[in-house]
Motif scaffolding. Structure first.
Motif, short mmCIF file in Angstrom:
data_model
loop_
_atom_site.label_atom_id
_atom_site.label_comp_id
_atom_site.label_asym_id
_atom_site.label_seq_id
_atom_site.Cartn_x
_atom_site.Cartn_y
_atom_site.Cartn_z
N VAL A 77 0.84 -1.21 0.00
CA VAL A 77 0.00 0.00 0.00
C VAL A 77 0.87 1.25 0.00
O VAL A 77 0.62 2.23 -0.71
CB VAL A 77 -0.97 -0.01 1.21
CG1 VAL A 77 -1.67 1.33 1.34
CG2 VAL A 77 -1.97 -1.14 1.07
N ILE A 78 1.94 1.22 0.85
CA ILE A 78 2.84 2.38 0.89
C ILE A 78 3.51 2.59 -0.47
O ILE A 78 3.64 3.72 -0.95
CB ILE A 78 3.90 2.18 1.99
CG1 ILE A 78 3.24 2.24 3.36
CG2 ILE A 78 4.99 3.24 1.88
CD1 ILE A 78 4.18 1.89 4.50
N GLY A 79 3.94 1.47 -1.10
CA GLY A 79 4.57 1.58 -2.42
C GLY A 79 3.63 2.17 -3.46
O GLY A 79 4.02 3.04 -4.26
N LEU A 80 2.37 1.68 -3.42
CA LEU A 80 1.39 2.23 -4.37
C LEU A 80 1.14 3.70 -4.11
O LEU A 80 0.98 4.50 -5.03
CB LEU A 80 0.08 1.43 -4.29
CG LEU A 80 0.15 -0.01 -4.82
CD1 LEU A 80 -1.17 -0.74 -4.56
CD2 LEU A 80 0.45 -0.01 -6.31
N GLY A 81 1.12 4.03 -2.82
CA GLY A 81 0.91 5.43 -2.47
C GLY A 81 2.06 6.32 -2.96
O GLY A 81 1.85 7.41 -3.46
N LEU A 82 3.30 5.79 -2.77
CA LEU A 82 4.45 6.57 -3.26
C LEU A 82 4.42 6.70 -4.78
O LEU A 82 4.75 7.77 -5.33
CB LEU A 82 5.74 5.88 -2.84
CG LEU A 82 6.05 5.89 -1.32
CD1 LEU A 82 7.26 5.03 -1.01
CD2 LEU A 82 6.27 7.33 -0.85
N LEU A 83 4.03 5.61 -5.44
CA LEU A 83 3.95 5.65 -6.89
C LEU A 83 2.91 6.66 -7.36
O LEU A 83 3.14 7.45 -8.29
CB LEU A 83 3.63 4.26 -7.45
CG LEU A 83 3.55 4.12 -8.98
CD1 LEU A 83 4.88 4.52 -9.62
CD2 LEU A 83 3.18 2.69 -9.36
N ALA A 84 1.74 6.63 -6.71
CA ALA A 84 0.69 7.58 -7.06
C ALA A 84 1.14 9.01 -6.79
O ALA A 84 0.88 9.93 -7.58
CB ALA A 84 -0.58 7.27 -6.28
N GLY A 85 1.83 9.18 -5.69
CA GLY A 85 2.34 10.53 -5.38
C GLY A 85 3.33 11.02 -6.41
O GLY A 85 3.35 12.19 -6.78
N ARG A 86 4.20 10.08 -6.85
CA ARG A 86 5.19 10.45 -7.86
C ARG A 86 4.52 10.85 -9.17
O ARG A 86 4.94 11.80 -9.84
CB ARG A 86 6.13 9.27 -8.09
CG ARG A 86 7.27 9.55 -9.07
CD ARG A 86 8.10 10.73 -8.62
NE ARG A 86 9.22 10.99 -9.50
CZ ARG A 86 9.91 12.11 -9.52
NH1 ARG A 86 9.61 13.09 -8.67
NH2 ARG A 86 10.93 12.27 -10.35
#
Length: 555
Positions: free
Chosen positions: A17-26
Motif C-alpha cells: 500500500v505504501i509503495g502504491l501510495g508513493l507511486l501515485a504521489g510520484r
C-alpha cells in the motif's frame, strides 16, 4: 504460528500500500508539480526537420554571360524570449544590425509572446558574422540565397525580379519559376530549445538546384541598345521608349531595351513605370510603319501592278466625312514613292480599289492581333477590328496604320516576313537550337519587291536619311502617330517610330524603335527614332561581323 503469519501478511500488505501510495504521489508530482520542468526538458532535446535551401538556376545571355545569379546570404533571426533585457547588449545588437535601439526594442516587444522573429534578412555572410560574433543569447543564423542581376537596369524589365524568398515575381523569373526554382532538401536534426544544432541525424532528401535558362539576348547588343535608347529619351525629354532587335534568320530577340527602367538590385525609390516591359505588354497604333505590310497585301492580290502610279493631288481627300491628309501635295507617285513620301492619300486610294479586306487578313497572318507566344507574363495580343460592316474610312485607316494596335515585339516579328522572303518567324526570348521553318505569309517575289522599296526609302535626301548606316544598305520605314487618351487623339503628343532591316543584300537583323512622346520641335519618326536605329544597327552589324554591302563604300 498463526499470529506470526498474520503479522507478516499485514506487514507485506502495508508495504504494498505504501509503495502504491508513493507511486501515485510520484505520478501526481510528475504531472502537476514538475510538469513545467519536464516540458522544458522535453523541448530541450527535440527532433526537428530542417529545410536545406536549393540553389536557383542561373539566367545567361546567348553567349553564356550571366544575367541573373543566386548568391549565398545569411538571414538572422531571434527568439524574443531568450534575448537579454540588458540595454548594453541590446544596443550592441542594434548597432550591428544598423537599427536604432528604440526600433529594436519595439520589435522585440511586438513579438514577445512568440519564439521567432526576423532580425535582418539576406545579409552578406561577413556582415552576419559580425552580429553573431557578439554572442548575444537568442540570436541565430539561417542560410539562404539572394538573386543578383549583373546587368542591373539594362535587362530589368525582361528578367523581372524575385521576392525575398527567391521566388519569381515579374518577367522571365516569373514565367520560368518552375524551371528555375530548385527543390529544397530536408534533414532530420536534434536541436536544443535555443534552436542550436545538437546533432545531424539523417538526410531525408537532397536539395536539387534549379535549371539554368539561356536567353536569345546578346548582352553586348542589349547594353548598346539600352545606352542609345536612354540617351535619346533624355535628349528629347520623352516619356519613354523601346528598342527591339530580332535575328532575321531565326526570330530570336537579340536585344530588348526599355525606358524608363530601374535597378533590380536596389529597388529603393522605384518608379512603377519602370517595371513594365513596354516592348511586350504595351500596345499602340503603329501608324505609317504599317504601310509596307499593307502594300505587300495589295501587290499580292495581283490587282495592283508594280508600275502603278497614283495621283495624290491635292494632298487631301474626304472619306465618310473624315478628312485624310498628306504633309503636302505630292502629286503623282509610284508605289515606291508612296512609301518614301509616306502618303496616306496614296495608300487610301490603292486600298479602296480592292473589294476584299486583304490588308487586315495579311495583318492577322503576320501574327498581329494574336499572342506572340513567348510565354512572357502579360504579353499583349493587340487588336485588329473584325470585318463586320467596315466603312471605307476604316479600310483606308488600316492601310496607313490606324485603327489597330500592336506591340513593338509583334511589329518586329511581322517584318521578319519582309526580311525572310515572305516567311514570318515567331519571336523567341530563348536561344534556339536550330532555325525554325517559319510560316509563309507573303509571296517571296512580293517580299523582295517591298524590301527594295524600303531600301529606296532610306536614301540620302529622304525623310528617313538619318537611318543610314555607313557601309550598309538599309531598308526601313518611319512612322509618326498621334497618341490617344479618353477624349480621343491628343493635339501635341506623338509616338515616333522606325522599323528597319539590315543589310538589304542578306538581311540579318530587324529592329523596331519607338520613342514615346518626344517633346520639342522634333517629333517625327525620321528625326527622333531613325537616328537611334542607325547607331544601334550599325554597332550590331559590326559586332556580328556582317560584311558591308553598300553600293558606294564611301557612303
Amino acid at each position: 504460528m498463526a499470529p506470526l503469519g498474520g503479522v507478516r501478511y499485514g506487514l507485506i500488505l502495508l508495504l504494498v500500500v505504501i509503495g502504491l501510495g508513493l507511486l501515485a504521489g510520484r505520478i501526481v508530482i510528475l504531472h502537476v508539480v514538475d510538469r513545467p520542468f519536464l516540458q522544458g526538458q522535453g523541448d530541450a532535446r527535440t527532433l526537428r526537420t530542417d529545410t536545406i535551401p536549393a540553389h536557383r538556376g542561373m539566367i545567361t545571355d546567348r553567349n553564356g554571360e550571366p544575367l541573373a545569379i543566386s548568391t549565398p546570404v545569411v538571414t538572422l533571426w531571434a527568439n524574443p524570449q531568450d534575448l537579454p533585457a540588458d540595454d548594453i547588449q541590446r544596443l550592441m545588437l542594434a548597432r550591428a544590425l544598423g537599427m536604432e535601439l528604440d526600433a529594436l526594442n519595439e520589435r522585440i516587444g511586438r513579438y514577445s509572446e512568440r519564439e521567432f522573429m526576423y532580425l535582418r534578412r539576406q545579409m552578406t555572410p561577413e556582415a552576419a558574422q559580425r552580429v553573431l560574433g557578439l554572442r548575444i543569447p537568442g540570436v541565430y543564423a539561417q542560410d539562404e540565397y539572394k538573386r543578383y542581376y549583373p546587368a542591373g537596369e539594362v535587362t530589368a524589365q525582361l528578367l523581372g525580379v524575385t521576392n525575398v524568398d527567391d521566388a519569381g515575381q515579374e518577367g522571365l523569373e516569373l514565367a520560368y519559376q518552375p524551371h528555375l526554382a530548385g527543390t529544397p532538401g530536408q534533414r532530420r536534426v536534434l536541436k536544443d530549445r535555443r534552436g542550436r544544432l545538437v546533432r545531424d541525424l539523417q538526410l531525408l532528401r537532397e536539395a536539387r538546384p534549379g535549371g539554368d535558362l539561356t536567353l536569345s539576348i546578346d548582352q553586348r547588343l542589349q547594353y548598346m541598345a539600352y545606352r542609345e535608347l536612354k540617351a535619346v529619351v533624355a535628349e528629347h525629354e520623352a516619356d519613354g521608349g523601346v528598342v527591339v532587335m530580332m535575328d532575321a534568320r531565326t526570330g530570336e530577340v537579340l536585344a530588348m531595351a526599355n525606358q524608363p527602367s530601374y535597378n533590380p538590385n536596389n529597388r529603393a525609390g522605384l518608379d512603377p513605370r519602370g517595371l513594365r516591359n513596354q516592348a511586350i505588354v504595351d500596345v499602340y497604333e503603329p501608324g505609317s510603319v504599317m504601310k509596307p505590310l499593307a502594300m505587300a497585301a495589295m501587290l499580292q492580290t495581283g490587282d495592283v501592278p508594280l508600275d502603278t502610279v497614283v495621283d495624290t493631288s491635292p494632298g487631301w481627300m474626304v472619306i465618310d466625312r473624315f478628312t485624310i491628309k498628306d504633309i503636302r501635295n505630292y502629286g503623282k507617285l509610284t508605289l515606291s514613292g508612296i512609301l518614301e513620301k509616306s502618303s496616306n492619300i496614296g495608300m487610301s486610294k490603292l486600298v479602296l480599289r480592292l473589294e476584299d479586306p486583304v490588308v487586315p487578313a495579311i495583318y492577322r497572318a503576320l501574327g498581329l492581333g494574336q499572342s506572340p507566344g513567348t510565354g512572357f507574363p502579360g504579353e499583349a495580343t493587340g487588336s485588329i477590328p473584325a470585318p463586320v460592316r467596315w466603312s471605307s474610312s476604316q479600310w483606308a485607316a488600316l492601310s496607313y496604320g490606324y485603327g489597330l494596335s500592336v506591340s513593338a515585339l509583334q511589329l518586329a516579328s511581322a517584318f521578319t516576313a519582309i526580311a525572310n522572303d515572305g516567311r514570318r518567324l515567331p519571336p523567341s526570348l530563348l536561344k534556339l537550337g536550330q532555325s525554325p521553318a517559319g510560316e509563309p505569309v507573303i509571296d517571296p517575289g512580293v517580299a523582295r519587291q517591298i524590301l527594295g522599296m524600303m531600301d529606296q526609302v532610306v536614301e540620302p535626301g529622304t525623310g528617313a536619311r538619318q537611318a543610314l548606316v555607313p557601309g550598309y544598305r538599309v531598308a526601313g520605314k518611319t512612322g509618326t502617330v498621334r497618341k490617344t487618351d479618353a477624349g480621343g487623339y491628343q493635339e501635341k503628343a506623338y509616338r515616333s517610330l522606325f522599323v528597319g532591316i539590315a543589310p538589304v543584300s542578306d538581311p540579318r537583323i530587324v529592329t523596331v524603335v519607338m520613342i514615346d512622346h518626344p517633346r520639342g520641335e522634333e517629333y517625327y519618326g525620321g528625326a527622333v527614332a531613325a537616328p537611334v536605329f542607325s547607331r544601334v544597327a550599325g554597332n550590331a552589324l559590326r559586332l556580328l561581323d556582317v560584311p558591308p554591302d553598300a553600293r558606294d563604300p564611301e557612303s
